[in-house]
Motif scaffolding. Structure first.
Motif, PDB file in Angstrom:
ATOM      1  N   ALA A  73     -53.811  30.967 -57.334  1.00 42.07           N
ATOM      2  CA  ALA A  73     -52.981  30.213 -58.279  1.00 42.07           C
ATOM      3  C   ALA A  73     -51.709  30.973 -58.603  1.00 42.07           C
ATOM      4  N   ARG A  74     -51.839  32.291 -58.787  1.00 44.58           N
ATOM      5  CA  ARG A  74     -50.657  33.097 -59.099  1.00 44.58           C
ATOM      6  C   ARG A  74     -49.675  33.120 -57.927  1.00 44.58           C
ATOM      7  N   PRO A 117     -64.069  33.608 -58.431  1.00 43.08           N
ATOM      8  CA  PRO A 117     -63.209  33.467 -59.616  1.00 43.08           C
ATOM      9  C   PRO A 117     -61.912  34.287 -59.503  1.00 43.08           C
ATOM     10  N   GLU A 118     -62.024  35.536 -59.032  1.00 45.07           N
ATOM     11  CA  GLU A 118     -60.830  36.366 -58.883  1.00 45.07           C
ATOM     12  C   GLU A 118     -59.934  35.812 -57.782  1.00 45.07           C
ATOM     13  N   LYS A 143     -57.945  32.899 -59.069  1.00 50.41           N
ATOM     14  CA  LYS A 143     -56.890  33.350 -59.963  1.00 50.41           C
ATOM     15  C   LYS A 143     -55.683  33.867 -59.169  1.00 50.41           C
ATOM     16  N   ARG A 144     -55.962  34.646 -58.121  1.00 48.58           N
ATOM     17  CA  ARG A 144     -54.865  35.210 -57.317  1.00 48.58           C
ATOM     18  C   ARG A 144     -54.142  34.130 -56.514  1.00 48.58           C
TER      19      ARG A 144
END
Length: 369
Positions: free
Chosen positions: A135-136, A128-129, A132-133
């Motif tokens: 995508a950023r 999950p983390e 997120k990274r």
């Protein structure tokens, strides 16, 4: 209750450590000195280019920073942390660096998101983390809509952006660029320089950029370190390198203009075997070479006492005519002219003496702060 007197609160500003600092760095390979006494400091948010011809040591220096080589002497600090000293070095994965390679080094069987997230997967970051990274990072380089595509479906510029996204996904303190444009043709390279320069500025990256192309270094870097034979010959902002090269060899490598031999005469300085060039106070006594940058010369009608040149050939370059001019004494210079002069035409050359650069017989090494 602890009643021990406490020191007063300090109002002093704590200095931020340099993103990268090298001191006395040296390396020998097979008994041959490759790097000698390298001192460098790179502040956060700045870009430093290592510029030099093949064999100058710039790529070796980058490999030392990356942890792929171990120095024989000196130290390397990253964000104030010692990562290398004589005979000892942290491995690459322990340095928190990002890298952009010559050929992008993208995995063809992975999609864009997989390529960008690969360094995080190697660090065993939870999915999950990691998502997120990734995508950023893709959003920061303008590729948020391309996460599911394969590298083969992207343009060269988009692949370069994927490589940069992968380099920044772990939010490193320093990104290393290893001649990322060297395999491209000239037109695409010029386009990509603008792309990378824009991204580096937008992302606020701290970067060490290796290249043999001076126009690439000037476009991207706040400061440029020119390397010669394993040493730093000069460190300066691009504008200062052009205005005040430290040596004949640097001026020649950067192609800053015509380098001509001079001698002192009765009225001042003359081209060796040729015409009067400048008054005696224009240069120090022990001078034997002058740099005539294009900006120091303007073409006019020839007049008595003026430096003159004869047109020997011209080439049309789209933005003007590149003319080769013969000076007295057998010296040639080249100038970009707006109109094509006739072969054999004699032109007058007005000289801006303040733009000339004079070099002594035994130039000393200089570095700018």
């Amino acid at each position: 209750m602890d009643l021990t007197p406490q020191p007063p609160l300090s109002t002093a500003v704590v200095d931020t450590p340099a993103a990268l600092e090298m001191a006395g760095l040296s390396l020998r390979l097979g008994g041959t000195p490759i790097l000698r006494d390298i001192d460098l400091k790179l502040a956060p948010g700045r870009v430093l280019a290592l510029l030099g011809p093949s064999g100058s040591g710039k790529t070796t220096l980058l490999r030392l920073v990356a942890g792929l080589l171990v120095p024989d002497a000196g130290t390397i600090h990253l964000a104030g942390k010692l990562v290398a000293a004589a005979g000892h070095a942290l491995p690459p994965e322990a340095r928190g660096l990002g890298m952009v390679f010559q050929d992008y080094a993208l995995w063809p069987h992975m999609n864009v998101a997989g390529n960008v997230g690969f360094p995080l997967e190697m660090r065993r970051m939870p999915a999950p983390e990691r998502a997120k990274r990734v995508a950023r990072a893709l959003d920061r380089v303008g590729l948020a809509a391309f996460a599911e595509r394969r590298p083969s479906e992207l343009s060269g510029g988009q692949q370069q952006r994927v490589a940069i996204a992968r380099a920044i996904v772990a939010e490193p303190a320093l990104v290393l660029f290893d001649e990322p444009l060297s395999n491209l043709d000239r037109e695409l390279r010029e386009t990509m320089v603008g792309e990378i320069a824009g991204l580096v500025e937008e992302l606020g990256l701290t970067a060490l950029y290796v290249t043999h192309d001076h126009s690439e270094a000037f476009s991207l870097a706040h400061e440029v370190a020119v390397m010669e034979a394993g040493q730093i010959a000069q460190i300066a902002a691009p504008e200062d390198l052009v205005a005040d090269p430290a040596s004949v060899s640097i001026a020649r490598f950067l192609r800053l203009g015509a380098l001509l031999p001079v001698q002192r005469g009765a009225q001042g300085w003359y081209l060796r075997g040729g015409a009067f060039l400048a008054p005696p106070e224009a240069a120090p006594e022990k001078t034997d070479t002058v740099l005539l940058p294009s900006r120091a010369l303007s073409v006019t009608e020839p007049r008595a006492g003026m430096l003159t040149a004869t047109v020997t050939r011209t080439l049309f370059r789209g933005d003007g005519h590149w003319a080769t001019l013969a000076l007295d004494g057998g010296h040639d210079i080249q100038l970009l002219l707006p109109h094509r002069p006739a072969p054999g035409a004699v032109l007058g050359l007005q000289i801006s003496h303040g733009s000339l650069r004079w070099f002594p017989s035994s130039p000393s090494k200089r570095t700018s702060p």
